[in-house]
Design a protein around this motif. Structure first.
Motif, PDB file in Angstrom:
ATOM      1  N   ALA A  10      -1.885  -2.942  -8.162  1.00 31.42           N
ATOM      2  CA  ALA A  10      -2.254  -3.880  -7.096  1.00 31.42           C
ATOM      3  C   ALA A  10      -1.173  -3.964  -6.021  1.00 31.42           C
ATOM      4  N   THR A  11       0.090  -4.029  -6.440  1.00 26.57           N
ATOM      5  CA  THR A  11       1.183  -4.121  -5.473  1.00 26.57           C
ATOM      6  C   THR A  11       1.227  -2.886  -4.584  1.00 26.57           C
ATOM      7  N   GLY A  12       1.116  -1.714  -5.213  1.00 28.59           N
ATOM      8  CA  GLY A  12       1.128  -0.480  -4.440  1.00 28.59           C
ATOM      9  C   GLY A  12      -0.023  -0.416  -3.451  1.00 28.59           C
ATOM     10  N   TRP A  13      -1.212  -0.858  -3.878  1.00 20.77           N
ATOM     11  CA  TRP A  13      -2.377  -0.854  -2.987  1.00 20.77           C
ATOM     12  C   TRP A  13      -2.132  -1.770  -1.787  1.00 20.77           C
ATOM     13  N   LEU A  14      -1.620  -2.972  -2.054  1.00 23.26           N
ATOM     14  CA  LEU A  14      -1.377  -3.935  -0.979  1.00 23.26           C
ATOM     15  C   LEU A  14      -0.326  -3.436   0.006  1.00 23.26           C
ATOM     16  N   VAL A  15       0.735  -2.832  -0.514  1.00 20.87           N
ATOM     17  CA  VAL A  15       1.794  -2.317   0.358  1.00 20.87           C
ATOM     18  C   VAL A  15       1.258  -1.176   1.222  1.00 20.87           C
ATOM     19  N   ARG A  16       0.462  -0.298   0.624  1.00 23.46           N
ATOM     20  CA  ARG A  16      -0.093   0.821   1.389  1.00 23.46           C
ATOM     21  C   ARG A  16      -1.015   0.329   2.502  1.00 23.46           C
ATOM     22  N   VAL A  17      -1.900  -0.605   2.169  1.00 21.03           N
ATOM     23  CA  VAL A  17      -2.841  -1.120   3.166  1.00 21.03           C
ATOM     24  C   VAL A  17      -2.093  -1.831   4.287  1.00 21.03           C
ATOM     25  N   CYS A  18      -1.111  -2.652   3.918  1.00 21.87           N
ATOM     26  CA  CYS A  18      -0.344  -3.380   4.923  1.00 21.87           C
ATOM     27  C   CYS A  18       0.430  -2.407   5.815  1.00 21.87           C
ATOM     28  N   SER A  19       0.985  -1.369   5.220  1.00 26.43           N
ATOM     29  CA  SER A  19       1.734  -0.378   5.996  1.00 26.43           C
ATOM     30  C   SER A  19       0.834   0.326   7.001  1.00 26.43           C
ATOM     31  N   ASN A  20      -0.374   0.697   6.571  1.00 26.91           N
ATOM     32  CA  ASN A  20      -1.308   1.369   7.471  1.00 26.91           C
ATOM     33  C   ASN A  20      -1.717   0.468   8.628  1.00 26.91           C
ATOM     34  N   ILE A  21      -1.957  -0.796   8.331  1.00 20.06           N
ATOM     35  CA  ILE A  21      -2.322  -1.743   9.381  1.00 20.06           C
ATOM     36  C   ILE A  21      -1.173  -1.889  10.373  1.00 20.06           C
ATOM     37  N   CYS A  22       0.031  -2.052   9.861  1.00 17.01           N
ATOM     38  CA  CYS A  22       1.205  -2.205  10.742  1.00 17.01           C
ATOM     39  C   CYS A  22       1.428  -0.950  11.573  1.00 17.01           C
TER      40      CYS A  22
END
Length: 285
Positions: free
Chosen positions: A34-46
């Motif tokens: 879950a943490t990895g998924w959230l970090v990846r999604v947030c990084s892509n958005i940023c």
């Protein structure tokens, strides 16, 4: 994390809201990390935000500084997930020199300890290319010359005693003490955003910086009060009148000397400070 990548509370809040909406619509059974998924999604958005036209600062009036980091709360998850570094004005301003891909890669690697193999697919590069991107990013964050306004990369956050001594020296017009506190190559970074008086460009050198502060100090409002507060190991001097913060100052030091001073006067970036005045300690003048 979003703030580190974007340097703006509003943009970071929008990014986190977008992450939440995607998380809510995601089938959680398919997510192993879950943490990895959230970090990846947030990084892509940023990354998308950094590339967009609204991140361009060509129309900003004067010298731009990143918003001070003022968390609305201290969630336990953040303390467990990351170290509380990479939030200071100097580091955030150095990140502004980087291209979007460089910035995202550097934050993931240096703050979150992601490896090249993990960062590469997110930024659509090979692991070897990612290494080269990180090498270029670190090199860009170094000063090019004595007239380069990039903050000193090897400096540390200025402690409260040194900032108090700086304020006292200005208040008493003690030029000798002031010059003793400032490094010869000190830089003043000031942000008014066209909405408050501030230097249009950075000031270089102890002589120019000391004369500037001594000159503006006598023009302060008689009702202005001075406070000190520490946020995430970053000490701030706040100047306020009637509960409204008009100026916020922090600094970094190297070898016991103040080497970079960051002065915020744009009211849009100072609004969050008013909520912490109750926890600040007033400094006698």
């Amino acid at each position: 994390m979003a703030y580190r990548m974007l340097g703006s509370h509003a943009d970071a809040e929008d990014a986190v809201q977008d992450v939440w909406l995607r998380w809510r619509n995601q089938d959680h059974e398919t997510i192993n990390d879950a943490t990895g998924w959230l970090v990846r999604v947030c990084s892509n958005i940023c990354l998308d935000v950094l590339k967009s036209a609204r991140r361009q600062r060509e129309n900003y009036v004067g010298h731009w500084l990143p918003e001070p980091w003022l968390p609305p709360e201290q969630p336990k998850a953040e303390t467990q997930l990351i170290e509380q570094d990479g939030l200071g004005q100097a580091y955030m301003l150095m990140l502004e020199r980087l291209a979007p891909v460089e910035r995202v890669a550097l934050v993931l690697h240096e703050v979150f300890d992601w490896m090249h193999d993990d960062i590469a697919p997110l930024i659509e590069r090979t692991p070897n290319n990612t290494r080269q991107i990180l090498f270029r990013a670190r090199r860009k964050m170094q000063r090019d010359s004595d007239r380069d306004a990039t903050p000193e990369p090897n400096a540390t956050a200025c402690d409260r005693d040194r900032l108090d001594a700086f304020v006292t020296a200005i208040g008493t017009s003690d030029v000798g003490r002031l010059l003793d506190l400032l490094a010869p190559d000190v830089i003043l970074h000031s942000d008014g955003g066209g909405k408050a008086l501030a230097t249009a460009n950075p000031l270089f050198g102890a002589d120019h910086v000391s004369r500037f502060f001594l000159g503006v100090w006598g023009k302060r409002s008689p009702g202005e009060r001075i406070f000190g507060v520490t946020i995430k190991d970053q000490c701030w001097i706040l100047m306020a009148e009637d509960g409204v913060v008009a100026t916020a100052l922090c600094a970094t030091e190297r070898d016991g000397k103040i080497v970079d001073l960051f002065v915020h006067r744009n009211p849009d970036k100072l609004a969050l400070f008013s909520g912490i005045l109750a926890d600040a300690v007033e400094i006698a003048q």
